[in-house]
Design a protein around this motif. Structure first.
Motif, mmCIF file in Angstrom:
data_model
loop_
_atom_site.group_PDB
_atom_site.id
_atom_site.type_symbol
_atom_site.label_atom_id
_atom_site.label_comp_id
_atom_site.label_asym_id
_atom_site.label_seq_id
_atom_site.Cartn_x
_atom_site.Cartn_y
_atom_site.Cartn_z
ATOM 1 N N ASN A 118 0.840 -1.191 0.000
ATOM 2 C CA ASN A 118 0.000 0.000 0.000
ATOM 3 C C ASN A 118 0.879 1.247 0.000
ATOM 4 O O ASN A 118 2.107 1.163 0.099
ATOM 5 C CB ASN A 118 -0.958 -0.002 1.200
ATOM 6 C CG ASN A 118 -0.215 -0.145 2.529
ATOM 7 O OD1 ASN A 118 0.886 0.375 2.705
ATOM 8 N ND2 ASN A 118 -0.824 -0.853 3.466
ATOM 9 N N GLU A 119 0.267 2.409 -0.111
ATOM 10 C CA GLU A 119 1.026 3.663 -0.221
ATOM 11 C C GLU A 119 1.874 3.920 1.015
ATOM 12 O O GLU A 119 3.007 4.407 0.917
ATOM 13 C CB GLU A 119 0.060 4.827 -0.467
ATOM 14 C CG GLU A 119 -0.641 4.777 -1.827
ATOM 15 C CD GLU A 119 -1.500 6.005 -2.072
ATOM 16 O OE1 GLU A 119 -1.470 6.929 -1.224
ATOM 17 O OE2 GLU A 119 -2.204 6.036 -3.091
ATOM 18 N N GLU A 120 1.331 3.599 2.183
ATOM 19 C CA GLU A 120 2.079 3.830 3.426
ATOM 20 C C GLU A 120 3.327 2.957 3.482
ATOM 21 O O GLU A 120 4.416 3.414 3.842
ATOM 22 C CB GLU A 120 1.177 3.552 4.621
ATOM 23 C CG GLU A 120 1.848 3.802 5.960
ATOM 24 C CD GLU A 120 0.927 3.509 7.129
ATOM 25 O OE1 GLU A 120 1.388 3.595 8.290
ATOM 26 O OE2 GLU A 120 -0.262 3.190 6.883
ATOM 27 N N LYS A 121 3.173 1.708 3.129
ATOM 28 C CA LYS A 121 4.301 0.775 3.115
ATOM 29 C C LYS A 121 5.339 1.198 2.075
ATOM 30 O O LYS A 121 6.547 1.130 2.329
ATOM 31 C CB LYS A 121 3.783 -0.624 2.785
ATOM 32 C CG LYS A 121 4.849 -1.690 2.632
ATOM 33 C CD LYS A 121 5.161 -2.354 3.917
ATOM 34 C CE LYS A 121 6.032 -3.576 3.727
ATOM 35 N NZ LYS A 121 6.393 -4.231 4.986
ATOM 36 N N ALA A 123 5.902 4.305 0.921
ATOM 37 C CA ALA A 123 6.582 5.520 1.371
ATOM 38 C C ALA A 123 7.600 5.204 2.462
ATOM 39 O O ALA A 123 8.708 5.743 2.472
ATOM 40 C CB ALA A 123 5.560 6.530 1.875
ATOM 41 N N LEU A 124 7.242 4.307 3.376
ATOM 42 C CA LEU A 124 8.160 3.918 4.448
ATOM 43 C C LEU A 124 9.380 3.213 3.891
ATOM 44 O O LEU A 124 10.515 3.464 4.325
ATOM 45 C CB LEU A 124 7.426 3.009 5.433
ATOM 46 C CG LEU A 124 8.248 2.480 6.612
ATOM 47 C CD1 LEU A 124 8.752 3.634 7.474
ATOM 48 C CD2 LEU A 124 7.431 1.498 7.443
ATOM 49 N N SER A 125 9.185 2.344 2.911
ATOM 50 C CA SER A 125 10.295 1.605 2.317
ATOM 51 C C SER A 125 11.279 2.551 1.621
ATOM 52 O O SER A 125 12.499 2.409 1.765
ATOM 53 C CB SER A 125 9.755 0.574 1.314
ATOM 54 O OG SER A 125 10.814 -0.093 0.660
#
Length: 364
Positions: A118-121, A123-125
């Motif tokens: 997902n977008e959150e994952k 961006a975190l990566s």
């Protein structure tokens, strides 16, 4: 062939059809580390007034036209490649890390599927990938983590990823093998270099950039279209005539279009620090110790150091950097200094008696 920044790009037919040949090719070229330099540049802007005559109604008017120019005050680079003391270490990304695994989008690896993050994952990566590069963390270390320090984090081996690439029927597929560098806290080194330059009372804009060249190996199909897209001039031309956007859409969404594999690579270390017990003698070397390792006592305890630390390197070069800034050294960035003696000559060193030893007990 080799690109402008030293990357290897191959369209060899055998490498695309024979996975054993491709595996051997990657392992062979992993023995050659990338080039690693730090580039330092200082500039400032000046506004110049250009006086011109303007013809108006059979008459002339004088007017001043300001224009801003960028003045280069100093420019030079330092070669860090000789300090790559570890490697190559073959690595692969953890299954939980979003990466290109055969599609044109990043995926994670599961036992029976490859879900998209997902977008959150995502961006975190990306943020953690950037942080790893600045801190000098090995590329296989995951922040999601299970505490596994093995460099081969993927559930698949390099040979299995290569097998998958060669078996793929995609027309514009691509396998990228990355050569990474780790071990130094480059963010702290950059800050230290900026501070040393500012101590010379230089007030211009300072640029400190760490550059890798020859850091990637690209394997692409042996086809006329694939070769055409590898040519930068042809690619720009296709953009101008609005053909490339159509090709990109086909690569992105067609089942037989494009696919990328960017999961594996080789890593080369600047230094390795291994904690030791306080009473461990220097003669007791661990299996990880290499020739030239040292046992040193630090505020955090006794450690075994392999390679050159960033602090040791900085102590050797800080005087050279400051002197080069003061004299406004202008040197091509593709001709880096390899040794402190390659820096600009200090006139004071040539004065008679500058380095004359004092004989204790002699006449005053």
């Amino acid at each position: 062939f080799t690109s402008a920044n030293g990357d290897i790009i191959s369209h060899d037919r055998d490498l695309n059809n024979d996975s054993e040949e491709l595996h051997r090719f990657l392992v062979t070229y992993a023995a050659f580390p990338p080039s690693y330099t730090v580039q330092l540049r200082g500039t400032h802007k000046e506004t110049h007034i250009h006086t011109a005559l303007l013809s108006v109604d059979d008459d002339y008017e004088v007017y001043d036209e300001p224009h801003t120019v960028t003045i280069k005050d100093f420019q030079f680079s330092i070669d860090l490649t000789p300090h790559l003391s570890l490697g190559p270490t073959h690595w692969s990304l953890p299954d939980s890390e979003p990466a290109f695994r055969g599609l044109m989008v990043r995926q994670m690896q599961r036992r029976t599927s490859r879900p998209k993050p997902n977008e959150e994952k995502m961006a975190l990566s990306k943020a953690q990938e950037h942080e790893r590069a600045l801190e000098g963390t090995p590329p296989w270390i995951s922040y999601h983590g299970a505490g596994n320090t093995s460099s081969l984090q993927s559930s698949k081996t390099l040979r299995q990823w290569v097998d998958e690439y060669c078996a793929s029927p995609k027309i514009l597929k691509e396998f990228m093998y990355e050569k990474d560098i780790y071990g130094w806290d480059v963010q702290s080194v950059e800050k230290a270099l900026r501070d040393k330059i500012k101590q010379t009372h230089y007030r211009g804009e300072i640029q400190v950039v760490f550059v890798k060249t020859g850091a990637k190996i690209y394997i692409r199909p042996h086809s006329r279209l694939s070769r055409l897209l590898s040519n930068r001039f042809c690619k720009i031309l296709l953009w101008l005539i609005l053909v490339y956007p159509l090709i990109w859409l086909w690569k992105r969404y067609s089942v037989t279009g494009g696919g990328r594999w960017e999961v594996c690579g080789a890593a080369y270390g600047m230094k390795h620090v291994e904690p030791l017990e306080a009473d461990t003698p220097e003669s007791e070397a661990s299996p990880a110790a290499a020739a030239g390792s040292r046992v040193v006592d630090t505020p955090g305890g006794r450690v075994r150091l392999i390679g050159l630390s960033e602090g040791e390197w900085f102590r050797r070069w800080e005087g050279v950097v400051q002197h080069a800034v003061r004299v406004g050294l202008q040197r091509p960035l593709d001709e880096p200094m390899k040794d402190p003696e390659d820096g600009p000559a200090d006139v004071a060193q040539g004065l008679w008696g500058y380095n004359l030893p004092t004989i204790v007990g002699g006449d005053a």
